[in-house]
Design a protein around this motif. Structure first.
Motif, PDB file in Angstrom:
ATOM      1  N   THR A   8       0.849  -1.208   0.000  1.00  0.00           N
ATOM      2  CA  THR A   8       0.000   0.000   0.000  1.00  0.00           C
ATOM      3  C   THR A   8       0.874   1.244   0.000  1.00  0.00           C
ATOM      4  OG1 THR A   8      -0.087   0.236   2.407  1.00  0.00           O
ATOM      5  CG2 THR A   8      -1.693  -1.263   1.387  1.00  0.00           C
ATOM      6  N   GLY A   9       0.189   2.360  -0.104  1.00  0.00           N
ATOM      7  CA  GLY A   9       0.901   3.640  -0.048  1.00  0.00           C
ATOM      8  C   GLY A   9       1.628   3.830   1.268  1.00  0.00           C
ATOM      9  N   HIS A  10       1.087   3.246   2.341  1.00  0.00           N
ATOM     10  CA  HIS A  10       1.760   3.347   3.643  1.00  0.00           C
ATOM     11  C   HIS A  10       3.131   2.668   3.594  1.00  0.00           C
ATOM     12  CE1 HIS A  10      -1.614   5.155   5.681  1.00  0.00           C
ATOM     13  NE2 HIS A  10      -2.432   4.190   5.260  1.00  0.00           N
ATOM     14  N   ASP A  11       3.212   1.552   2.869  1.00  0.00           N
ATOM     15  CA  ASP A  11       4.498   0.871   2.744  1.00  0.00           C
ATOM     16  C   ASP A  11       5.511   1.750   2.002  1.00  0.00           C
ATOM     17  OD1 ASP A  11       3.831  -1.781   3.890  1.00  0.00           O
ATOM     18  OD2 ASP A  11       2.431  -1.857   2.210  1.00  0.00           O
ATOM     19  N   THR A  13       5.492   4.985   1.721  1.00  0.00           N
ATOM     20  CA  THR A  13       5.854   6.130   2.571  1.00  0.00           C
ATOM     21  C   THR A  13       6.864   5.706   3.627  1.00  0.00           C
ATOM     22  OG1 THR A  13       3.676   7.126   2.236  1.00  0.00           O
ATOM     23  CG2 THR A  13       4.958   7.920   4.104  1.00  0.00           C
ATOM     24  N   ALA A  14       6.642   4.527   4.208  1.00  0.00           N
ATOM     25  CA  ALA A  14       7.579   4.020   5.222  1.00  0.00           C
ATOM     26  C   ALA A  14       8.968   3.789   4.626  1.00  0.00           C
ATOM     27  CB  ALA A  14       7.043   2.724   5.818  1.00  0.00           C
ATOM     28  N   TRP A  15       9.029   3.505   3.328  1.00  0.00           N
ATOM     29  CA  TRP A  15      10.314   3.283   2.670  1.00  0.00           C
ATOM     30  C   TRP A  15      10.975   4.597   2.254  1.00  0.00           C
ATOM     31  CZ3 TRP A  15       8.575  -1.211  -1.115  1.00  0.00           C
ATOM     32  CH2 TRP A  15       8.306  -2.359  -0.345  1.00  0.00           C
ATOM     33  N   THR A  18       7.813   9.918  -1.333  1.00  0.00           N
ATOM     34  CA  THR A  18       6.932  11.051  -1.038  1.00  0.00           C
ATOM     35  C   THR A  18       5.639  10.919  -1.833  1.00  0.00           C
ATOM     36  OG1 THR A  18       8.856  12.476  -0.678  1.00  0.00           O
ATOM     37  CG2 THR A  18       6.734  13.569  -1.048  1.00  0.00           C
ATOM     38  N   PRO A  19       4.464  10.972  -1.174  1.00  0.00           N
ATOM     39  CA  PRO A  19       3.201  10.890  -1.900  1.00  0.00           C
ATOM     40  C   PRO A  19       3.102  11.982  -2.952  1.00  0.00           C
ATOM     41  CG  PRO A  19       2.830  10.628   0.461  1.00  0.00           C
ATOM     42  CD  PRO A  19       4.258  11.036   0.291  1.00  0.00           C
ATOM     43  N   ARG A  44      11.766  -3.248  -2.152  1.00  0.00           N
ATOM     44  CA  ARG A  44      12.208  -1.959  -1.612  1.00  0.00           C
ATOM     45  C   ARG A  44      13.500  -1.517  -2.283  1.00  0.00           C
ATOM     46  NH1 ARG A  44      12.936  -0.503   4.848  1.00  0.00           N
ATOM     47  NH2 ARG A  44      13.707   1.643   4.534  1.00  0.00           N
TER      48      ARG A  44
END
Length: 468
Positions: A8-11, A13-15, A18-19, A44
């Motif tokens: 997901t986008g959360h993954d 972002t965690a990596w 930038t959205p 990743r």
């Protein structure tokens, strides 16, 4: 987590991604790789090339490496103390990474905590607009109208009925018209497109605020003609633009210049934000000029006169020469064509205090002033200290003594002691230093008949928005 669980986008972002618009394609690529059996660590690493670059960090620079031009000769102990404080604060400003040169004018005095641009300060910054360096009173400025042989008392009487001082704006039914084109331009700019800003632009048109803002009537020494001069800035709309600009500048500071003082945060001029903020400044400038014009024209019509000449200049603003942005905080641009509507003759206006002439000067574009001249007389001590120095003398008594023979009025009814002539630097000294340092040539003196100041606002009146 199951290795087959969709990313997901959360993954991302965690990596460290930038959205933004690129996110859907990046996420699709990640899940395609997941479907081929690649594990999360491999994915990743495969996406690492698409990580945004590390933000550039701009460290503070040494003030010793930045040219500083002083145009101030201290005449006494108070002036020495004042100059010492001005040096301290402007040298802290000069540590800001964008600053390429700085100057102080004869009217210089501190205007906040150390590291805040002083009044009478000029800061040149490359590719950067610093909202904190033009302050909340954006485009504080002066306008002069030549009213010929109009009776000075009649002009001041008419102006007293026309203008509006004090907090807030005009009440419904008393407002001046703001052009729809200007309001539409506000709405088209991201820094000005808010309901509060648009409302302030409508309510505050035809108002002058408080503090040292004034309406002055005097007589030209050269021609004997009556002159009307107003002093005020962009009021509520400007204050709201300043707040919005500081918020955007702070985002850049946190990302790129954490060591820079908050009041010296900047917006890079070549970014989308920088272009929009520069455009917003020009719209606020247009609003402010319209505000001056509206008060002058209404006064002219009320007194039955005509204006044969009118010009203006600002002293809390940002001016551009190539990729260098000159921030004048209580400093007046003193070169020809500093703006498209600058006086063709190169004249600007420098007031001193209510009991002294207003100077009409031609700028010299002096390198030692970075092209600027003073904006007024300035102060050697705080407003509070001035009131303390009055001792047992009341503000009314001091006014009678210091403005003898002049028609001085306070819109809100009570004398503001901090605006008495004795609260400012000696006018003669400032005039002499303009010449000494070659900052401008004095062309005329507008001797005072009288003026209208805001005055102290009674506490109960402060709570009534829009009350005159």
């Amino acid at each position: 987590m199951n290795e087959l669980t969709p990313l997901t986008g959360h993954d991302l972002t965690a990596w460290g991604h930038t959205p933004g618009p690129q996110f859907p394609a990046l996420l699709e690529r990640a899940n395609t790789l997941l479907g081929t059996g690649r594990n999360r660590d491999d994915i990743r690493e495969a996406l690492a090339a698409d990580l945004p670059p590390e933000p550039v960090e701009y460290p503070l620079q040494s003030a010793a490496d930045v040219p500083l031009f002083e145009n101030l000769t201290p005449a006494d102990a108070d002036e020495e103390t004042n100059l010492s404080k001005v040096r301290e604060t402007i040298r802290a400003v000069m540590e800001t990474p964008t600053v390429v040169s700085a100057a102080i004018m004869p009217d210089a005095c501190p205007a906040g905590p150390v590291g805040t641009i002083p009044v009478g300060g000029v800061i040149a910054a490359r590719n950067a607009i610093h909202p904190g360096m033009h302050s909340a009173d954006i485009c504080c400025s002066l306008m002069l109208s030549d009213l010929g042989n109009a009776d000075p008392k009649a002009v001041l009487d008419a102006a007293s009925q026309v203008t509006h001082f004090g907090p807030g704006g005009r009440a419904q039914g008393q407002r001046f018209t703001v052009s729809l084109d200007l309001l539409d331009a506000f709405r088209a700019n991201p820094f000005l497109n808010s309901a509060k800003t648009i409302r302030a632009a409508q309510e505050h048109m035809g108002t002058q605020g408080d503090g040292n803002h004034f309406l002055f009537v005097g007589t030209s020494r050269r021609s004997g003609r009556t002159m009307l001069i107003t002093h005020h800035g962009s009021r509520g709309p400007g204050a709201k633009l300043y707040k919005a600009g500081m918020e955007v500048a702070e985002r850049y500071r946190r990302k790129h210049a954490k060591g820079t003082l908050k009041q010296n945060a900047w917006i890079p001029a070549d970014t989308e934000d920088g272009v929009a903020y520069w455009d917003a400044l020009q719209l606020i400038r247009k609003w402010t000029k319209t505000n001056h014009n509206s008060i002058h024209q209404a006064t002219v019509e009320a007194v039955g006169a005509s204006a044969s000449d009118r010009f203006w200049n600002e002293h809390n603003f940002v001016f551009r020469r190539g990729d260098v942005f000159y921030h004048g905080k209580g400093a007046t641009p003193a070169w020809r064509d500093f703006a498209a509507d600058a006086d063709p003759a190169g004249r600007t206006i420098i007031p001193l205090n209510m009991a002294e002439p207003v100077l009409i000067v031609k700028g010299a574009d002096a390198p030692n002033g970075l092209g600027f001249s003073p904006h007024g007389a300035g102060r050697n001590w705080s407003r509070t200290e001035h009131i303390r120095r009055l001792g047992a003398k009341t503000p009314d008594e001091a006014l009678i003594e210091e403005a003898k023979g002049l028609d001085v009025r306070f819109f809100c009814g009570k004398v503001d002691a901090s605006e008495l002539p004795s609260s400012y630097k000696p006018a003669a000294a400032l005039e002499a230093q303009i010449t000494e340092f070659g900052l401008a040539t004095i062309e005329d003196w507008i001797d005072p008949y009288g003026c209208l100041m805001a005055g102290e606002v009674p506490r109960y009146q402060r709570r009534v928005k829009g009350r005159r």
